[in-house]
Write a protein that holds these residues in place. Structure first.
Motif, PDB file in Angstrom:
ATOM      1  N   ALA A 208     -11.467 -18.592  15.062  1.00  0.00           N
ATOM      2  CA  ALA A 208     -10.277 -18.338  15.871  1.00  0.00           C
ATOM      3  C   ALA A 208      -9.780 -16.917  15.659  1.00  0.00           C
ATOM      4  O   ALA A 208      -9.993 -16.317  14.602  1.00  0.00           O
ATOM      5  N   ALA A 209      -9.122 -16.379  16.673  1.00  0.00           N
ATOM      6  CA  ALA A 209      -8.485 -15.070  16.543  1.00  0.00           C
ATOM      7  C   ALA A 209      -7.153 -15.249  15.807  1.00  0.00           C
ATOM      8  O   ALA A 209      -6.500 -16.288  15.945  1.00  0.00           O
ATOM      9  N   ILE A 210      -6.754 -14.243  15.052  1.00  0.00           N
ATOM     10  CA  ILE A 210      -5.541 -14.362  14.242  1.00  0.00           C
ATOM     11  C   ILE A 210      -4.611 -13.184  14.510  1.00  0.00           C
ATOM     12  O   ILE A 210      -4.999 -12.018  14.383  1.00  0.00           O
ATOM     13  N   ILE A 211      -3.379 -13.510  14.892  1.00  0.00           N
ATOM     14  CA  ILE A 211      -2.316 -12.515  15.066  1.00  0.00           C
ATOM     15  C   ILE A 211      -1.304 -12.757  13.952  1.00  0.00           C
ATOM     16  O   ILE A 211      -0.825 -13.878  13.782  1.00  0.00           O
ATOM     17  N   VAL A 212      -0.997 -11.724  13.198  1.00  0.00           N
ATOM     18  CA  VAL A 212      -0.053 -11.847  12.090  1.00  0.00           C
ATOM     19  C   VAL A 212       1.200 -11.028  12.393  1.00  0.00           C
ATOM     20  O   VAL A 212       1.111  -9.868  12.796  1.00  0.00           O
ATOM     21  N   ILE A 213       2.361 -11.648  12.208  1.00  0.00           N
ATOM     22  CA  ILE A 213       3.643 -10.951  12.316  1.00  0.00           C
ATOM     23  C   ILE A 213       4.225 -10.869  10.920  1.00  0.00           C
ATOM     24  O   ILE A 213       4.535 -11.903  10.303  1.00  0.00           O
ATOM     25  N   THR A 214       4.357  -9.656  10.393  1.00  0.00           N
ATOM     26  CA  THR A 214       4.719  -9.475   8.992  1.00  0.00           C
ATOM     27  C   THR A 214       5.407  -8.141   8.787  1.00  0.00           C
ATOM     28  O   THR A 214       5.537  -7.341   9.722  1.00  0.00           O
ATOM     29  N   ARG A 215       5.850  -7.882   7.573  1.00  0.00           N
ATOM     30  CA  ARG A 215       6.514  -6.619   7.261  1.00  0.00           C
ATOM     31  C   ARG A 215       5.539  -5.557   6.778  1.00  0.00           C
ATOM     32  O   ARG A 215       5.751  -4.369   6.977  1.00  0.00           O
ATOM     33  N   PHE A 216       4.461  -5.997   6.126  1.00  0.00           N
ATOM     34  CA  PHE A 216       3.590  -5.062   5.416  1.00  0.00           C
ATOM     35  C   PHE A 216       2.210  -4.954   6.057  1.00  0.00           C
ATOM     36  O   PHE A 216       1.592  -5.963   6.387  1.00  0.00           O
ATOM     37  N   VAL A 217       1.745  -3.725   6.191  1.00  0.00           N
ATOM     38  CA  VAL A 217       0.434  -3.486   6.801  1.00  0.00           C
ATOM     39  C   VAL A 217      -0.670  -4.134   5.984  1.00  0.00           C
ATOM     40  O   VAL A 217      -1.590  -4.752   6.527  1.00  0.00           O
ATOM     41  N   LYS A 218      -0.587  -3.993   4.685  1.00  0.00           N
ATOM     42  CA  LYS A 218      -1.620  -4.529   3.805  1.00  0.00           C
ATOM     43  C   LYS A 218      -1.041  -5.633   2.940  1.00  0.00           C
ATOM     44  O   LYS A 218      -0.051  -5.432   2.243  1.00  0.00           O
ATOM     45  N   SER A 219      -1.663  -6.789   3.019  1.00  0.00           N
ATOM     46  CA  SER A 219      -1.256  -7.946   2.228  1.00  0.00           C
ATOM     47  C   SER A 219      -2.420  -8.928   2.230  1.00  0.00           C
ATOM     48  O   SER A 219      -3.374  -8.776   3.006  1.00  0.00           O
ATOM     49  N   PRO A 220      -2.383  -9.949   1.382  1.00  0.00           N
ATOM     50  CA  PRO A 220      -3.453 -10.959   1.425  1.00  0.00           C
ATOM     51  C   PRO A 220      -3.612 -11.574   2.813  1.00  0.00           C
ATOM     52  O   PRO A 220      -4.724 -11.891   3.236  1.00  0.00           O
ATOM     53  N   LEU A 221      -2.500 -11.746   3.547  1.00  0.00           N
ATOM     54  CA  LEU A 221      -2.571 -12.365   4.869  1.00  0.00           C
ATOM     55  C   LEU A 221      -3.202 -11.438   5.899  1.00  0.00           C
ATOM     56  O   LEU A 221      -4.027 -11.865   6.705  1.00  0.00           O
ATOM     57  N   THR A 222      -2.822 -10.168   5.906  1.00  0.00           N
ATOM     58  CA  THR A 222      -3.339  -9.250   6.927  1.00  0.00           C
ATOM     59  C   THR A 222      -4.825  -8.965   6.754  1.00  0.00           C
ATOM     60  O   THR A 222      -5.462  -8.456   7.675  1.00  0.00           O
ATOM     61  N   SER A 223      -5.380  -9.307   5.598  1.00  0.00           N
ATOM     62  CA  SER A 223      -6.826  -9.125   5.424  1.00  0.00           C
ATOM     63  C   SER A 223      -7.613 -10.058   6.336  1.00  0.00           C
ATOM     64  O   SER A 223      -8.801  -9.842   6.582  1.00  0.00           O
ATOM     65  N   TYR A 224      -6.953 -11.095   6.865  1.00  0.00           N
ATOM     66  CA  TYR A 224      -7.602 -12.029   7.783  1.00  0.00           C
ATOM     67  C   TYR A 224      -7.255 -11.757   9.248  1.00  0.00           C
ATOM     68  O   TYR A 224      -7.843 -12.363  10.145  1.00  0.00           O
ATOM     69  N   SER A 225      -6.297 -10.893   9.509  1.00  0.00           N
ATOM     70  CA  SER A 225      -5.783 -10.737  10.873  1.00  0.00           C
ATOM     71  C   SER A 225      -6.666  -9.874  11.755  1.00  0.00           C
ATOM     72  O   SER A 225      -7.301  -8.921  11.292  1.00  0.00           O
ATOM     73  N   ASP A 226      -6.707 -10.230  13.026  1.00  0.00           N
ATOM     74  CA  ASP A 226      -7.361  -9.393  14.031  1.00  0.00           C
ATOM     75  C   ASP A 226      -6.363  -8.393  14.597  1.00  0.00           C
ATOM     76  O   ASP A 226      -6.716  -7.272  14.944  1.00  0.00           O
ATOM     77  N   ILE A 227      -5.098  -8.827  14.690  1.00  0.00           N
ATOM     78  CA  ILE A 227      -4.020  -7.966  15.167  1.00  0.00           C
ATOM     79  C   ILE A 227      -2.811  -8.191  14.269  1.00  0.00           C
ATOM     80  O   ILE A 227      -2.415  -9.333  14.020  1.00  0.00           O
ATOM     81  N   THR A 228      -2.236  -7.105  13.773  1.00  0.00           N
ATOM     82  CA  THR A 228      -1.048  -7.185  12.933  1.00  0.00           C
ATOM     83  C   THR A 228       0.129  -6.537  13.655  1.00  0.00           C
ATOM     84  O   THR A 228       0.036  -5.381  14.072  1.00  0.00           O
ATOM     85  N   LEU A 229       1.209  -7.285  13.818  1.00  0.00           N
ATOM     86  CA  LEU A 229       2.434  -6.779  14.432  1.00  0.00           C
ATOM     87  C   LEU A 229       3.498  -6.692  13.346  1.00  0.00           C
ATOM     88  O   LEU A 229       3.785  -7.678  12.666  1.00  0.00           O
ATOM     89  N   LEU A 230       4.073  -5.506  13.170  1.00  0.00           N
ATOM     90  CA  LEU A 230       4.978  -5.256  12.055  1.00  0.00           C
ATOM     91  C   LEU A 230       6.441  -5.370  12.460  1.00  0.00           C
ATOM     92  O   LEU A 230       6.859  -4.799  13.465  1.00  0.00           O
ATOM     93  N   CYS A 231       7.219  -6.088  11.651  1.00  0.00           N
ATOM     94  CA  CYS A 231       8.667  -6.127  11.838  1.00  0.00           C
ATOM     95  C   CYS A 231       9.303  -5.143  10.859  1.00  0.00           C
ATOM     96  O   CYS A 231       8.766  -4.888   9.784  1.00  0.00           O
ATOM     97  N   GLY A 232      10.431  -4.575  11.237  1.00  0.00           N
ATOM     98  CA  GLY A 232      10.997  -3.477  10.474  1.00  0.00           C
ATOM     99  C   GLY A 232      12.124  -3.837   9.541  1.00  0.00           C
ATOM    100  O   GLY A 232      12.748  -2.945   8.972  1.00  0.00           O
ATOM    101  N   ALA A 233      12.416  -5.102   9.347  1.00  0.00           N
ATOM    102  CA  ALA A 233      13.536  -5.477   8.485  1.00  0.00           C
ATOM    103  C   ALA A 233      13.155  -5.375   7.016  1.00  0.00           C
ATOM    104  O   ALA A 233      12.064  -5.782   6.622  1.00  0.00           O
ATOM    105  N   ASN A 234      14.060  -4.834   6.216  1.00  0.00           N
ATOM    106  CA  ASN A 234      13.863  -4.809   4.775  1.00  0.00           C
ATOM    107  C   ASN A 234      14.591  -5.996   4.158  1.00  0.00           C
ATOM    108  O   ASN A 234      15.798  -6.157   4.324  1.00  0.00           O
ATOM    109  N   GLU A 235      13.844  -6.810   3.429  1.00  0.00           N
ATOM    110  CA  GLU A 235      14.411  -7.998   2.797  1.00  0.00           C
ATOM    111  C   GLU A 235      14.129  -7.929   1.310  1.00  0.00           C
ATOM    112  O   GLU A 235      12.977  -7.935   0.885  1.00  0.00           O
TER     113      GLU A 235
END
Length: 284
Positions: A208-235
């Motif tokens: 399956a194709a994977i789209i990840v919505i996250t804060r960080f470009v590099k993370s354990p999750l984004t290593s699996y993503s085909d497309i990463t969309l970044l949110c800009g909130a600092n938490e």
């Protein structure tokens, strides 16, 4: 109650650190305010060391892991009367007017930062994947699950291809049955949530194709993503579930919805009218 100063703790251990640990300590002491919002991957890159070295550094200071270290660091660097569990540098002595303004500013900043991080090519490719797919399923854990449910509720008004499981076991089973014609949309602020990583792994194994919505470009999750969309909130580590992060994620999902609607207009407008009519009878 204020935790013991991390700065003092690092200084007291400094002479026993290895060369790599001293490198990490120096970076943290110089960039403490920024480290609170960093993933372990970002900090490792900033220090020029491996993620395992960061973990060992935290253990050397007596913490169970990086997240526990960040919580202690957040307590240490918070200004007098500042509430580290809240965003927008809200202080105990702030008036209601101050709190209203700072909360507004925090949310505006999150949206503006997310807007700046948007890459139109990534949005285009994500929309193409959704349109071409047989199914696209939203995944999330904790507060990110709430966002996933919101997204599913929005898209199900214009298409019957969407889905969302609310239980981590159901999510794992759902991912294990995906195909090459499916898309997994995984929402995770940190990109380090174990259940979400497991979903990504299973979905990737199924093709399956994977789209990840996250804060960080590099993370354990984004290593699996085909497309990463970044949110800009600092938490910060004490601000889990902040609405600023949720608003930033919802903004990205709203962009996907609007563009999907436009590109599938003939089908979407009919579906929208039908679903609206189906619930209209529920209203007085």
């Amino acid at each position: 109650m204020r935790e013991i100063s991390i700065t003092s703790t690092i200084h007291s251990h400094y002479n026993r650190f290895t060369a790599t640990e001293k490198k990490t300590a120096d970076y943290i002491l110089e960039h403490a305010d920024a480290v609170v919002y960093m993933s372990i991957t970002d900090l490792a890159e900033g220090c020029g060391v491996g993620e395992a070295s960061i973990f060992r550094f935290c253990k050397a200071l007596g913490f169970k892991g990086y997240q526990q270290f960040k919580i202690a660091l957040a307590h240490s660097i918070s200004a007098d009367n500042e509430i580290p569990q809240l965003s927008g540098q809200v202080r105990i002595q702030d008036t209601l007017e101050d709190a209203v303004f700072k909360t507004l500013q925090s949310n505006i900043n999150a949206l503006n930062e997310t807007f700046k991080l948007i890459q139109l090519d990534s949005i285009n490719r994500a929309i193409d994947l959704l349109i071409q797919s047989d199914r696209f399923i939203f995944y999330g854990v904790g507060s990110s699950l709430m966002t996933a449910m919101e997204a599913n509720n929005k898209f199900m008004r214009i298409t019957n291809k969407t889905g969302c499981s609310v239980d981590s076991h159901q999510q794992a089973m759902s991912a294990a049955l995906m195909s090459e014609k499916d898309v997994a949309i995984i929402i995770s602020y940190s990109g380090s949530t174990k259940d979400s990583i497991e979903v990504a792994k299973k979905a990737k194994e199924r093709g399956a194709a994977i789209i990840v919505i996250t804060r960080f470009v590099k993370s354990p999750l984004t290593s699996y993503s085909d497309i990463t969309l970044l949110c800009g909130a600092n938490e910060g580590p004490l601000q889990g579930g902040s609405l600023s992060a949720k608003i930033a994620q919802l903004y990205l999902l709203d962009v996907l919805y609007v563009e999907y609607f436009k590109r599938t207009y003939e089908a979407s407008i009919v579906n929208k009218e039908n679903t609206s009519a189906a619930v209209a009878v529920k209203l007085f």
